[in-house]
Enzyme design. Sequence first.
Site, short mmCIF file in Angstrom:
data_model
loop_
_atom_site.label_atom_id
_atom_site.label_comp_id
_atom_site.label_asym_id
_atom_site.label_seq_id
_atom_site.Cartn_x
_atom_site.Cartn_y
_atom_site.Cartn_z
CG ASN A 9 34.40 41.56 35.74
OD1 ASN A 9 34.05 42.69 35.97
ND2 ASN A 9 35.44 41.17 34.90
CG ASP A 67 35.97 34.07 27.93
OD1 ASP A 67 36.02 33.91 29.21
OD2 ASP A 67 37.04 33.79 27.33
CB SER A 68 36.40 39.88 27.15
OG SER A 68 35.82 39.96 28.53
CE LYS A 173 36.16 49.45 28.98
NZ LYS A 173 36.44 48.72 30.02
P1 ITT Z 1 33.67 36.12 34.28
O1 ITT Z 1 34.46 35.01 33.69
O2 ITT Z 1 33.30 35.76 35.71
O3 ITT Z 1 32.75 36.55 33.28
P2 ITT Z 1 36.38 37.49 34.27
O4 ITT Z 1 37.05 38.54 34.64
O5 ITT Z 1 37.17 35.94 34.83
O6 ITT Z 1 34.81 37.33 34.75
P3 ITT Z 1 36.95 36.68 31.63
O7 ITT Z 1 37.17 35.03 31.96
O8 ITT Z 1 36.19 36.70 30.25
O9 ITT Z 1 36.33 37.38 32.79
O10 ITT Z 1 38.34 37.30 31.72
C1 ITT Z 1 38.21 38.76 31.10
C2 ITT Z 1 39.56 39.40 31.51
O11 ITT Z 1 40.04 40.28 30.65
C3 ITT Z 1 39.31 40.31 32.45
O12 ITT Z 1 39.47 39.88 34.08
C4 ITT Z 1 40.44 41.50 32.45
O13 ITT Z 1 41.65 40.98 33.08
C5 ITT Z 1 40.43 41.39 30.83
N1 ITT Z 1 39.42 42.30 30.36
C6 ITT Z 1 38.16 41.97 29.76
N2 ITT Z 1 37.63 42.94 29.17
C7 ITT Z 1 38.23 44.13 29.77
C8 ITT Z 1 37.99 45.65 29.70
O14 ITT Z 1 36.88 45.99 29.08
N3 ITT Z 1 39.11 46.26 30.33
C9 ITT Z 1 40.01 45.72 30.93
N4 ITT Z 1 40.41 44.52 30.91
C10 ITT Z 1 39.26 43.55 30.43
#
Ligand code: ITT
Length: 197
Positions: A9, A67-68, A173
């Site tokens: 990401n 992971d978020s 942010k």
């Molecule tokens: P990686 O696993 O490759 O790190 P990902 O985007 O798939 O990338 P996650 O599995 O952690 O990451 O999913 C996190 C999702 O949660 C992310 O795609 C967003 O949809 C949401 N998210 C996390 N942090 C955010 C933020 O700061 N602002 C908005 N949405 C967020």
Amino acid sequence: MEIILATQNAGKLKEFNDLAKGRGLKFIPIPVEHTFPEETGRTFFENAFIKANYFFSVTGIPSIGDDSGLEVEALNGRPGIHSSRYSREGTDKSNVDKLLLELKDVQDKDRSARFKCCLVLMQNNLNEPISAEGVVEGKISEGKKGNKGFGYDPVFIPKGSLLHMAEIEESEKNLISHRANAFRLLMKKLPRGFAKE
Ligand code: ITT
């Protein structure tokens, strides 16, 4: 000190490099020759660990996994660890559209939500993860606003704010976000000499 940010990401990579300014740390992307591990964990911690551990073990370079996701109260905590793959298409736009549709009959007072972030650093061969969690509370708006950030930022209003997260300057942010909170905690847990205080 270079640290691999174990993510696909680009939004996260940018946020980390902004958060790390002045600490003598540089977050670098995953090496192109490696595939990305499957996120088979059942918690934010397990998935962050899988990502950090994979890239640390194949490169030997300290690696952080993030992971978020978004937990919505009216949806019993969904999409949670499935935030990035919430809709079938799995794009930021399709995920946000699905969320707004699911909440279309939910009143303002019942739209509470929070972003959560778990960070895991792997940096030695003892297999000991260093981890930290951060949260930002808020609610889901009825429409989208703003074009900053990524993911669910256009529909998330942090508690006490009149602006949607996607309208808030990146520097702001990075003071209030779940990722910023987790990052600050993680910095406090680093071994001596790893980063500047
Ligand atoms: P990686 O696993 O490759 O790190 P990902 O985007 O798939 O990338 P996650 O599995 O952690 O990451 O999913 C996190 C999702 O949660 C992310 O795609 C967003 O949809 C949401 N998210 C996390 N942090 C955010 C933020 O700061 N602002 C908005 N949405 C967020």
